[in-house]
Design a protein around this motif. Sequence first.
Motif, mmCIF file in Angstrom:
data_model
loop_
_atom_site.group_PDB
_atom_site.id
_atom_site.type_symbol
_atom_site.label_atom_id
_atom_site.label_comp_id
_atom_site.label_asym_id
_atom_site.label_seq_id
_atom_site.Cartn_x
_atom_site.Cartn_y
_atom_site.Cartn_z
ATOM 1 N N GLN A 120 35.498 -43.303 80.927
ATOM 2 C CA GLN A 120 35.489 -43.376 82.380
ATOM 3 C C GLN A 120 35.738 -41.943 82.823
ATOM 4 O O GLN A 120 35.929 -41.061 82.003
ATOM 5 N N ASP A 121 35.755 -41.674 84.112
ATOM 6 C CA ASP A 121 36.065 -40.307 84.539
ATOM 7 C C ASP A 121 37.558 -40.064 84.367
ATOM 8 O O ASP A 121 38.363 -40.268 85.252
ATOM 9 N N ASP A 122 37.896 -39.669 83.168
ATOM 10 C CA ASP A 122 39.255 -39.403 82.748
ATOM 11 C C ASP A 122 39.624 -37.982 83.198
ATOM 12 O O ASP A 122 38.867 -37.053 82.946
ATOM 13 N N PRO A 123 40.780 -37.795 83.841
ATOM 14 C CA PRO A 123 41.144 -36.437 84.270
ATOM 15 C C PRO A 123 41.295 -35.467 83.098
ATOM 16 O O PRO A 123 41.078 -34.280 83.253
ATOM 17 N N LEU A 124 41.645 -35.970 81.909
ATOM 18 C CA LEU A 124 41.765 -35.102 80.743
ATOM 19 C C LEU A 124 40.401 -34.598 80.296
ATOM 20 O O LEU A 124 40.234 -33.441 79.945
ATOM 21 N N CYS A 125 39.417 -35.463 80.338
ATOM 22 C CA CYS A 125 38.090 -35.112 79.838
ATOM 23 C C CYS A 125 37.027 -35.746 80.735
ATOM 24 O O CYS A 125 36.473 -36.799 80.420
ATOM 25 N N PRO A 126 36.724 -35.120 81.874
ATOM 26 C CA PRO A 126 35.768 -35.721 82.810
ATOM 27 C C PRO A 126 34.364 -35.838 82.206
ATOM 28 O O PRO A 126 34.004 -35.101 81.294
ATOM 29 N N ALA A 127 33.606 -36.776 82.749
ATOM 30 C CA ALA A 127 32.243 -36.997 82.267
ATOM 31 C C ALA A 127 31.417 -35.727 82.376
ATOM 32 O O ALA A 127 30.704 -35.362 81.450
ATOM 33 N N PHE A 128 31.488 -35.060 83.520
ATOM 34 C CA PHE A 128 30.740 -33.829 83.759
ATOM 35 C C PHE A 128 31.660 -32.798 84.397
ATOM 36 O O PHE A 128 32.483 -33.138 85.237
ATOM 37 N N GLY A 187 29.373 -34.935 72.037
ATOM 38 C CA GLY A 187 30.034 -36.237 72.003
ATOM 39 C C GLY A 187 30.990 -36.468 73.163
ATOM 40 O O GLY A 187 30.835 -37.411 73.921
ATOM 41 N N ILE A 188 32.001 -35.587 73.316
ATOM 42 C CA ILE A 188 32.942 -35.740 74.422
ATOM 43 C C ILE A 188 33.086 -34.462 75.254
ATOM 44 O O ILE A 188 33.966 -34.368 76.099
ATOM 45 N N GLY A 189 32.215 -33.484 75.048
ATOM 46 C CA GLY A 189 32.219 -32.284 75.883
ATOM 47 C C GLY A 189 33.417 -31.386 75.670
ATOM 48 O O GLY A 189 33.896 -30.746 76.600
ATOM 49 N N VAL A 190 33.881 -31.317 74.431
ATOM 50 C CA VAL A 190 35.082 -30.549 74.124
ATOM 51 C C VAL A 190 34.794 -29.378 73.186
ATOM 52 O O VAL A 190 35.387 -28.322 73.313
ATOM 53 N N SER A 191 33.860 -29.543 72.263
ATOM 54 C CA SER A 191 33.699 -28.549 71.216
ATOM 55 C C SER A 191 32.296 -27.958 71.112
ATOM 56 O O SER A 191 32.099 -26.770 71.368
ATOM 57 N N ARG A 192 31.314 -28.764 70.733
ATOM 58 C CA ARG A 192 29.984 -28.213 70.474
ATOM 59 C C ARG A 192 29.329 -27.649 71.732
ATOM 60 O O ARG A 192 28.796 -26.542 71.714
ATOM 61 N N SER A 193 29.355 -28.400 72.831
ATOM 62 C CA SER A 193 28.711 -27.890 74.049
ATOM 63 C C SER A 193 29.423 -26.651 74.607
ATOM 64 O O SER A 193 28.744 -25.689 74.990
ATOM 65 N N PRO A 194 30.766 -26.590 74.629
ATOM 66 C CA PRO A 194 31.396 -25.337 75.066
ATOM 67 C C PRO A 194 31.064 -24.156 74.150
ATOM 68 O O PRO A 194 30.904 -23.024 74.624
#
Length: 184
Positions: A19-27, A114-121
Amino acid sequence: MNSNDRDWWTGVRGRINFQDDPLCPAFSKITDDLYLGRCPEARDIDRLKSLGIRNILSVAKECHVEWVGYDGPNFNLVYVGMHDHQPLPPLMAKLALTALKEMLKKGRTLVNCGIGVSRSPTIISLYWLAMGEVESYEEGIQKLQALRSVVRPNRIVDHNLLQMVASLRQNWSRKGSETPVAAS
């Protein structure tokens, strides 16, 4: 990855409910034309349209099957399936960076993993380095962390990869490329 990073990573993966989690937002909006995000929400065509995203660079190996049918007149998709927690091969990175450069010329672009934390950054930071927008990979990561605090790359960025990026930077600046997307 050290044990503290592994514990943090396990905690993040365990608590994200997509969901749009404040720790890890969708976008996360990185610049006017560049977004960073997670794979599950990147399948939501209506949401992508509402954000004006026309281009998707997916760098998540696990998202491959989910992307069938996204190509077409409304969306441009490039899939460069990278495994998480493994070294990033320079040739694969070059493909992703070149695709990102071309996509940004065409409009708003989402880079997702996957969760926008590692590969995309990692790809965005290397892109900024290749475009001359940052002086180091670490500077790019710090800029991304200021915009998306959950960024924590685990990719091994080695000498060979940085040499390839330096070569791209030299080639792209020599060719008089368009104005780079600012790292903000």
